[in-house]
Design a protein around this motif. Structure first.
Motif, PDB file in Angstrom:
ATOM      1  N   LEU A 117       0.930  -1.842   0.128  1.00 37.65           N
ATOM      2  CA  LEU A 117       0.156  -0.312  -0.515  1.00 37.65           C
ATOM      3  C   LEU A 117       0.762   0.996   0.130  1.00 37.65           C
ATOM      4  N   ALA A 165      -0.626  -9.874  -4.994  1.00 37.58           N
ATOM      5  CA  ALA A 165      -1.377  -8.386  -4.362  1.00 37.58           C
ATOM      6  C   ALA A 165      -2.653 -10.046  -2.918  1.00 37.58           C
ATOM      7  N   TRP A 194     -12.819 -12.271  -2.743  1.00 32.54           N
ATOM      8  CA  TRP A 194     -12.095 -11.276  -3.369  1.00 32.54           C
ATOM      9  C   TRP A 194     -11.104 -11.840  -4.082  1.00 32.54           C
ATOM     10  N   PRO A 196     -17.880  -4.071  -7.103  1.00 30.32           N
ATOM     11  CA  PRO A 196     -16.154  -3.299  -6.986  1.00 30.32           C
ATOM     12  C   PRO A 196     -17.214  -1.597  -6.132  1.00 30.32           C
ATOM     13  N   ALA A 214     -17.917  -2.096  -2.608  1.00 32.61           N
ATOM     14  CA  ALA A 214     -17.013  -2.734  -1.825  1.00 32.61           C
ATOM     15  C   ALA A 214     -15.506  -1.273  -1.657  1.00 32.61           C
ATOM     16  N   CYS A 267     -16.892   1.640  -1.771  1.00 32.92           N
ATOM     17  CA  CYS A 267     -17.461   2.724  -0.638  1.00 32.92           C
ATOM     18  C   CYS A 267     -17.332   2.098   0.402  1.00 32.92           C
ATOM     19  N   ASP A 325     -15.031  -0.484   2.150  1.00 31.75           N
ATOM     20  CA  ASP A 325     -13.580  -0.215   2.747  1.00 31.75           C
ATOM     21  C   ASP A 325     -12.249  -0.410   1.806  1.00 31.75           C
ATOM     22  N   PRO A 326     -12.609   1.233   1.272  1.00 34.55           N
ATOM     23  CA  PRO A 326     -10.971   1.270   0.475  1.00 34.55           C
ATOM     24  C   PRO A 326     -10.335   0.273   0.270  1.00 34.55           C
ATOM     25  N   THR A 327      -9.471   0.903   1.270  1.00 33.14           N
ATOM     26  CA  THR A 327      -7.949   0.280   1.822  1.00 33.14           C
ATOM     27  C   THR A 327      -7.923  -1.033   1.461  1.00 33.14           C
ATOM     28  N   PHE A 328      -8.997  -2.633   1.786  1.00 31.57           N
ATOM     29  CA  PHE A 328      -9.321  -3.715   1.660  1.00 31.57           C
ATOM     30  C   PHE A 328      -8.586  -3.872  -0.244  1.00 31.57           C
ATOM     31  N   LEU A 329     -10.096  -3.032  -0.737  1.00 32.88           N
ATOM     32  CA  LEU A 329     -10.128  -2.724  -2.323  1.00 32.88           C
ATOM     33  C   LEU A 329      -8.221  -2.981  -2.845  1.00 32.88           C
ATOM     34  N   ARG A 330      -7.747  -1.933  -2.362  1.00 29.89           N
ATOM     35  CA  ARG A 330      -6.674  -1.446  -2.656  1.00 29.89           C
ATOM     36  C   ARG A 330      -5.613  -2.921  -2.496  1.00 29.89           C
ATOM     37  N   SER A 331      -5.594  -3.006  -0.924  1.00 32.82           N
ATOM     38  CA  SER A 331      -5.020  -4.217  -1.104  1.00 32.82           C
ATOM     39  C   SER A 331      -4.966  -5.644  -1.570  1.00 32.82           C
ATOM     40  N   VAL A 332      -5.857  -5.632  -2.099  1.00 31.05           N
ATOM     41  CA  VAL A 332      -5.610  -7.276  -3.385  1.00 31.05           C
ATOM     42  C   VAL A 332      -5.684  -6.984  -4.841  1.00 31.05           C
ATOM     43  N   GLY A 333      -5.809  -5.639  -5.034  1.00 35.03           N
ATOM     44  CA  GLY A 333      -5.035  -5.369  -6.243  1.00 35.03           C
ATOM     45  C   GLY A 333      -5.917  -5.031  -7.328  1.00 35.03           C
TER      46      GLY A 333
END
Lengths: 251, 300
Positions: free
Chosen positions: A57, A72, A101, B166, B169, B171, B173-181
């Motif tokens: 991150l 990731a 996911w 998406p 998701a 809206c 938890d944006p950090t989670f979405l980023r963390s799974v790429g």
């Protein structure tokens, strides 16, 4: 399911800066695959910054984080205070389902296997009766259990947890640390940011002691010595003085 | 006032008896179908005031369209779309690359855009043109306008169906979405385009100011009735449609401007939801029955 060759993470001279001030300085070393490591250090030592960098991150301004063939989605990251609006109209089961996911993505179908996984994860954290409950109805301890359940569903070979036990009752704490031990037994790589050194001594075989720069990294008994902890405090006091100076030069 | 006693004359005839009312009705229902869900996502993103800011931001584009093509729907809509997206993008880029948060950077850009729009209209147009852009007129919607509103509603619903997971998701938890790429910022961008599209569709029917009301009031009311995103969307859409129909009837019978009548109807629904809402509405909170304090009480 989690081959031992996967899951090693190597830091190569990693520097992470925040407004030209180093938050993590010249850090090198390897988290072995299947290791269980605590990241310890005084306040402001860069523990959370390091974890975010490992999670991908944050990007190091110098050096590299080598994750082997990990994607990731192979890294489950649980931030200290997730930026989540707890009044969001979503149920416990839907929150946990986000963990799938990697397998279902933005468009994939949620099949009975995924539903089964979510049910099992909720059972693991003692929240089986709460699947349909809105997350707004949960206590702090229950909410943390939900986030652990989501991490379980991620089935990631690497788990990064930032102060996951802070502010929880002893029951929940004991329950969640037993999950961490279970992950360790399954040969996953688990890295946890913690401040309580007694807790680390009891539960974590490896420790990385950080004071923006590396103080010590290895078996917990050899790392958490009075001498090392004292050194960490001295280094942080030095940084605290330089943080106040307007013209800091890196060098 | 005898016709007020006859339900057909009261509720149905005004809406189907005249061509301009039929068009207004269809425009309202189509607008509600697009704006309702968009408003829910704005509320969930904690960006409730963004719709308002964006509605002002489209002004210079609409004005430039007006200057070149007169009161042409196509030119004004295209101009509004370009101006709105430019402001949204500039604000997004500024907040991601500098210390300024998104609300502050958006405020900066939309105020500049609004001032530019007012300047353009006052140089090249008249006060009446400005009023038309600001307040619109749903009773003057022509076939071209109707097609545009319907097209925007269709695009909105189709796109939302595609990016639903998406977007929720991102809206939540944006950090989670980023963390799974996942590409959270791409989803955000698509959503911004939908916001601007719906505001542009709304402005020729209701005006830039009133269009936001149909977007945000039902969405804010919805949270008092449902604990799921889908439930909120269903409520907001239904509420926006009902507000359109009731507002049109009120404006017809009492000879009031239709835009404010529609938005005020939605406002009544909003206020009623605050008081009577089944989820944490005021009455539900204060009339909640006391819980048992002792297991023995339950048995007796």
């Amino acid at each position: 399911m989690t081959p031992a060759s996967d899951g090693a993470i190597t830091l190569e001279n990693v520097i992470v800066t925040y407004r030209r001030l180093p938050a993590v300085h010249h850090l090198s070393g390897t988290f072995a695959a299947g290791s269980l490591t605590a990241i310890a250090g005084p306040n402001g030592a860069g523990k959370s910054t390091l974890l975010k960098t490992i999670a991908g991150l944050l990007t190091p301004s110098e050096g590299r984080v080598l994750r082997g063939n990990l994607n990731a989605t192979d890294i489950a990251y649980l931030p200290q205070l997730p930026d989540i609006d707890r009044s969001f109209p979503i149920s416990v089961a839907e929150t946990v389902m986000l963990g799938a996911w990697k397998r279902i993505g933005a468009f994939g179908e949620v099949d009975s296997r995924e539903r089964h996984r979510v049910g099992e994860a909720l059972a693991c954290v003692n929240l089986l009766g709460y699947a349909g409950a809105p997350i707004a109805a949960l206590s702090a301890g229950q909410w943390q259990r939900v986030l652990f359940a989501r991490a379980i569903v991620q089935e990631a070979p690497v788990l990064l947890l930032d102060e996951p036990f802070a502010g929880l009752d002893e029951d929940t704490q004991g329950h969640l640390i037993s999950l961490v031990h279970e992950w360790h037994a399954q040969k996953r790589t688990v890295i946890v940011v913690l401040h309580d050194t007694d807790f680390i001594r009891r539960h974590f075989p490896e420790t990385l002691l950080l004071a923006r720069e590396l103080v010590a990294w290895g078996p917990t008994g050899e790392v958490l010595t009075q001498e090392n902890l004292g050194r960490a405090r001295t280094i942080m006091a030095k940084w605290a003085r330089s943080d106040d100076m307007p013209h800091h030069h890196h060098g | 006032m005898e016709h007020l006693l006859d339900p057909y004359a009261l509720l149905v005839e005004p809406l189907i008896g005249y061509a301009f009312m039929r068009r207004a009705l269809v425009a309202c229902l189509a607008l509600a179908m697009g704006s309702g869900p968009i408003g829910v996502f704005l509320v969930l993103r904690r960006m409730s005031l963004m719709g308002d800011a964006m509605s002002h931001a489209v002004l210079p584009g609409a004005a430039i369209g007006f200057i070149f093509a007169g009161l042409s729907l196509g030119a004004m809509s295209a101009g509004g779309l370009i101006a709105g997206l430019t402001v949204a993008l500039l604000a997004g880029i500024t907040s991601r690359t500098t210390i300024l948060r998104e609300d502050a950077s958006l405020a900066g850009f939309y105020l500049a855009s609004l001032a530019l729009g007012v300047l353009l209209v006052s140089i090249y147009g008249s006060a009446i043109d400005l009023l038309h852009v600001l307040f619109g007129s749903i009773l003057a919607v022509d076939d071209e306008g109707l097609l545009f509103v319907a097209a925007v509603a269709s695009i909105t619903l189709t796109t939302l169906a595609l990016i639903y997971r998406p977007l929720v998701a991102e809206c939540f938890d944006p950090t989670f979405l980023r963390s799974v790429g996942a590409r959270g910022s791409l989803i955000h961008l698509i959503f911004l385009v939908l916001v601007v599209l719906n505001l542009v569709a709304g402005f020729q029917a209701l005006g830039t100011l009133m269009a936001v009301g149909l977007m945000m009031l039902p969405a804010a009311a919805a949270r008092f009735w449902s604990d799921s995103v889908a439930g909120c969307i269903a409520f907001a859409t239904g509420c926006a449609m009902a507000s359109g129909v009731i507002g049109l009837l009120v404006s017809y019978h009492f000879d009031l401007p239709s835009g404010p009548a529609i938005v005020l109807t939605a406002a009544v629904a909003y206020l009623a939801s605050i008081v009577f809402g089944s989820r944490a509405g005021l009455l539900a909170r204060y009339l909640r029955r006391p819980h048992f304090h002792d297991p023995e009480e339950v048995k007796s």
